[in-house]
Design a protein around this motif. Structure first.
Motif, mmCIF file in Angstrom:
data_model
loop_
_atom_site.group_PDB
_atom_site.id
_atom_site.type_symbol
_atom_site.label_atom_id
_atom_site.label_comp_id
_atom_site.label_asym_id
_atom_site.label_seq_id
_atom_site.Cartn_x
_atom_site.Cartn_y
_atom_site.Cartn_z
ATOM 1 N N VAL A 157 0.870 -1.176 0.000
ATOM 2 C CA VAL A 157 0.000 0.000 0.000
ATOM 3 C C VAL A 157 0.910 1.231 0.000
ATOM 4 C CG1 VAL A 157 -1.865 -1.141 1.240
ATOM 5 C CG2 VAL A 157 -0.106 0.062 2.531
ATOM 6 N N TRP A 158 0.301 2.399 -0.054
ATOM 7 C CA TRP A 158 1.083 3.619 0.117
ATOM 8 C C TRP A 158 1.731 3.634 1.499
ATOM 9 C CZ3 TRP A 158 2.703 7.116 -3.206
ATOM 10 C CH2 TRP A 158 2.022 7.308 -4.414
ATOM 11 N N GLY A 159 2.984 4.074 1.604
ATOM 12 C CA GLY A 159 3.661 4.189 2.881
ATOM 13 C C GLY A 159 2.942 5.167 3.800
ATOM 14 N N GLY A 160 2.790 4.773 5.065
ATOM 15 C CA GLY A 160 2.159 5.636 6.043
ATOM 16 C C GLY A 160 0.681 5.386 6.242
ATOM 17 N N VAL A 161 0.064 4.585 5.387
ATOM 18 C CA VAL A 161 -1.344 4.248 5.577
ATOM 19 C C VAL A 161 -1.448 3.313 6.778
ATOM 20 C CG1 VAL A 161 -3.355 3.098 4.560
ATOM 21 C CG2 VAL A 161 -1.885 4.539 3.141
ATOM 22 N N ALA A 162 -2.231 3.712 7.772
ATOM 23 C CA ALA A 162 -2.225 3.010 9.053
ATOM 24 C C ALA A 162 -3.170 1.823 9.096
ATOM 25 C CB ALA A 162 -2.570 3.980 10.180
ATOM 26 N N ASP A 163 -4.118 1.727 8.147
ATOM 27 C CA ASP A 163 -5.051 0.612 8.160
ATOM 28 C C ASP A 163 -4.906 -0.186 6.858
ATOM 29 O OD1 ASP A 163 -6.343 2.135 6.195
ATOM 30 O OD2 ASP A 163 -7.637 3.091 7.667
ATOM 31 N N GLU A 164 -5.657 -1.268 6.765
ATOM 32 C CA GLU A 164 -5.602 -2.087 5.557
ATOM 33 C C GLU A 164 -6.658 -1.564 4.579
ATOM 34 O OE1 GLU A 164 -5.474 -6.287 6.313
ATOM 35 O OE2 GLU A 164 -3.571 -6.096 7.390
ATOM 36 N N CYS A 165 -6.280 -0.477 3.949
ATOM 37 C CA CYS A 165 -7.201 0.333 3.165
ATOM 38 C C CYS A 165 -7.283 -0.088 1.710
ATOM 39 C CB CYS A 165 -6.763 1.797 3.278
ATOM 40 S SG CYS A 165 -7.337 2.892 1.978
ATOM 41 N N CYS A 166 -6.206 0.154 0.998
ATOM 42 C CA CYS A 166 -6.275 0.187 -0.459
ATOM 43 C C CYS A 166 -5.095 -0.553 -1.080
ATOM 44 C CB CYS A 166 -6.293 1.628 -0.954
ATOM 45 S SG CYS A 166 -7.506 2.647 -0.088
ATOM 46 N N PRO A 167 -5.280 -1.811 -1.418
ATOM 47 C CA PRO A 167 -4.193 -2.568 -2.038
ATOM 48 C C PRO A 167 -3.619 -1.856 -3.264
ATOM 49 C CG PRO A 167 -6.002 -4.025 -1.490
ATOM 50 C CD PRO A 167 -6.493 -2.629 -1.241
ATOM 51 N N GLY A 168 -2.277 -1.839 -3.341
ATOM 52 C CA GLY A 168 -1.610 -1.187 -4.460
ATOM 53 C C GLY A 168 -0.746 -2.120 -5.286
ATOM 54 N N ILE A 169 -0.289 -3.218 -4.678
ATOM 55 C CA ILE A 169 0.374 -4.309 -5.407
ATOM 56 C C ILE A 169 -0.282 -5.601 -4.953
ATOM 57 C CG2 ILE A 169 2.517 -5.526 -5.912
ATOM 58 C CD1 ILE A 169 4.082 -3.044 -5.285
ATOM 59 N N ILE A 170 -0.721 -6.403 -5.910
ATOM 60 C CA ILE A 170 -1.403 -7.659 -5.597
ATOM 61 C C ILE A 170 -0.805 -8.780 -6.441
ATOM 62 C CG2 ILE A 170 -3.593 -8.920 -5.700
ATOM 63 C CD1 ILE A 170 -5.051 -6.308 -5.267
ATOM 64 N N GLU A 171 -0.598 -9.921 -5.816
ATOM 65 C CA GLU A 171 -0.273 -11.132 -6.559
ATOM 66 C C GLU A 171 -1.535 -11.979 -6.664
ATOM 67 O OE1 GLU A 171 2.489 -15.171 -6.524
ATOM 68 O OE2 GLU A 171 2.438 -13.904 -4.750
ATOM 69 N N PHE A 172 -2.097 -12.067 -7.863
ATOM 70 C CA PHE A 172 -3.234 -12.941 -8.105
ATOM 71 C C PHE A 172 -2.691 -14.333 -8.383
ATOM 72 C CE2 PHE A 172 -5.049 -8.764 -9.108
ATOM 73 C CZ PHE A 172 -6.229 -8.823 -8.378
ATOM 74 N N GLN A 173 -2.804 -15.186 -7.382
ATOM 75 C CA GLN A 173 -2.268 -16.531 -7.460
ATOM 76 C C GLN A 173 -3.240 -17.453 -8.191
ATOM 77 O OE1 GLN A 173 -1.882 -16.834 -3.240
ATOM 78 N NE2 GLN A 173 0.150 -15.884 -3.190
ATOM 79 N N PRO A 174 -2.801 -18.657 -8.573
ATOM 80 C CA PRO A 174 -3.697 -19.550 -9.314
ATOM 81 C C PRO A 174 -5.022 -19.769 -8.601
ATOM 82 C CG PRO A 174 -1.456 -20.380 -9.388
ATOM 83 C CD PRO A 174 -1.432 -19.214 -8.447
ATOM 84 N N LYS A 175 -6.087 -19.660 -9.374
ATOM 85 C CA LYS A 175 -7.452 -19.872 -8.873
ATOM 86 C C LYS A 175 -8.278 -20.392 -10.044
ATOM 87 C CE LYS A 175 -11.386 -17.419 -6.772
ATOM 88 N NZ LYS A 175 -11.593 -18.370 -5.647
ATOM 89 N N PRO A 176 -8.795 -21.631 -9.943
ATOM 90 C CA PRO A 176 -9.513 -22.226 -11.070
ATOM 91 C C PRO A 176 -10.556 -21.272 -11.656
ATOM 92 C CG PRO A 176 -9.291 -23.802 -9.281
ATOM 93 C CD PRO A 176 -8.801 -22.483 -8.756
ATOM 94 N N PRO A 177 -10.623 -21.228 -12.997
ATOM 95 C CA PRO A 177 -9.901 -22.055 -13.972
ATOM 96 C C PRO A 177 -8.522 -21.520 -14.348
ATOM 97 C CG PRO A 177 -11.408 -20.637 -15.137
ATOM 98 C CD PRO A 177 -11.609 -20.348 -13.667
ATOM 99 N N TYR A 178 -8.040 -20.463 -13.680
ATOM 100 C CA TYR A 178 -6.761 -19.840 -14.037
ATOM 101 C C TYR A 178 -5.634 -20.520 -13.266
ATOM 102 C CZ TYR A 178 -9.787 -16.223 -15.939
ATOM 103 O OH TYR A 178 -10.744 -15.559 -16.666
#
Length: 385
Positions: A322-343
């Protein structure tokens, strides 16, 4: 009549007890605890997947592996003999058979070997790489040049107008970075027709993609991101700011992701500040083109700890920054979408606006190395999957 009924009941109970004792004796019969199985196999240090039910061992080797000269390390229970023996060096260009024998019983496995392709692709709207460099947005140009310079032997440009799934099968990782002023929407060249279909199949079949900037929405375009949460987007002209902007990989998370390969795959590429954040852009002009996910609806109203874990549970998407300094789990900024059927493939999406490839005021960003480090770690990590 009652006595006759009791007699029948007694006979049934006796028969049941007899059968139970018989079954118990069979259950208690001395059986050897050793099974003739392969419990693990590595080829040149790369771990394979053993499927006892199907009798297969799948070994996926890194790019450019000499498949004719692979050393196998094979694990099995004590007393089980494997053939070929552990430590053998084999030619795996043809399918091989591994047998596990205990006593008079032998189980055979088919060893299926695949070498990952080496190509690193860069996807663009131009007909050729030279045309992209001449005409594309400055950040797209800078990103494409960096990928080309970093992977000169493996780099290949991909024209979105002509790409097919057969083409994509030759690529280990595809990088797609997009940026523009005035709209966060991707051109229809990417979001409709053959290109979209090709990439859906690519990721379904195990392909890997690194998405940056506005291209992070491509995970939703091809159906992998089902969250509908990527609603924080910016596409303005930009502005001056004297501040250094940072990202946070876990300082304020319930579960830190700072040990993820995006930060650690190549040790020493990432520099942290005194707060444990990663600086990404120094003082000066910046476009601030965010492409973020709003996680505020996941655990009730508002932003709160635990939302990133819920995002991962629902969508199999690990929130990495997330952005540095954000104190809560607000707004994902980098995500790894891991395998999830059918992908069965993996996508890393980098949407934080401070991760900007070119400085419009002509300066050299003091933290460009961190941007390059995050991208290189991501590509190198994806290339091993």
């Amino acid at each position: 009549m009652i006595n006759k009924f009791k007699y029948y009941i007694l006979c049934i109970l006796s028969l049941t007890m007899f059968m139970a004792c018989d079954e118990r004796e069979i259950y208690d019969e001395d059986l050897d605890s050793v099974l003739n199985i392969v419990t693990g196999l590595t080829g040149n240090g790369t771990k394979a997947t053993v499927n006892d039910l199907q009798g297969t061992i799948n070994l996926v080797l890194p790019p450019r592996t000499d498949v004719t000269n692979v050393e196998l390390e094979i694990e099995a229970p004590d007393g089980v003999q494997v053939d070929p023996p552990s430590g053998s060096v084999l030619d795996l260009s043809q399918r091989q058979e591994i047998s596990a024998t205990y006593g008079n019983s032998t189980r055979n496995y088919q060893l299926i070997t695949r070498v990952l392709p080496s190509k690193i692709g860069f996807l663009g709207a131009a007909e050729s790489y030279d045309e992209l460099i001449a005409n594309a947005d400055d950040d797209i140009v800078a990103a494409a040049q960096w990928v080309n310079e970093t992977y000169p032997e493996d780099f290949e440009y991909i024209n979105a107008a002509e790409v097919t799934y057969d083409d994509l099968e030759e690529f280990n990782v595809v990088v797609f970075y997009y940026d523009q002023v005035g709209s966060s929407e991707l051109p229809t060249l990417f979001t409709e027709g053959n290109s979209k279909s090709a990439f859906i199949q690519y990721v379904v079949e195990g392909g890997k993609m690194l998405l940056g900037g506005m291209a992070t929405s491509y995970a939703e375009t091809i159906g992998r991101d089902k969250s509908g949460m990527q609603t924080i987007q910016g596409n303005g002209e930009g502005f001056d700011s004297p501040d250094t902007w940072t990202i946070d990989g876990g300082v304020n998370f319930v579960n830190s992701k700072l040990n993820h390969p995006v930060y650690t795959f190549n040790p020493g590429l990432i520099e942290f500040d005194e707060n444990g954040f990663i600086p990404v852009i120094d003082g000066g002009f910046r476009e601030d083109h965010n492409n973020l996910w709003d996680a505020s609806t996941l655990l009730g109203a508002g932003h709160q700890p635990g939302q990133f874990g819920e995002f991962e549970r629902l969508y199999n998407g690990a929130v990495l920054a997330v952005w540095g300094g954000v104190a809560d789990e607000c707004c994902p900024g980098i995500i790894e979408f891991q395998p999830k059927p059918p992908y069965s493939g993996t996508i890393i999406a980098i949407g934080i606006g401070g991760i900007e490839w070119n400085m419009n005021d002509g300066r050299t960003n003091d933290y460009r190395d961190n941007i390059e480090g995050i991208y290189k770690n991501s590509i190198d990590y994806l290339s091993t999957l």
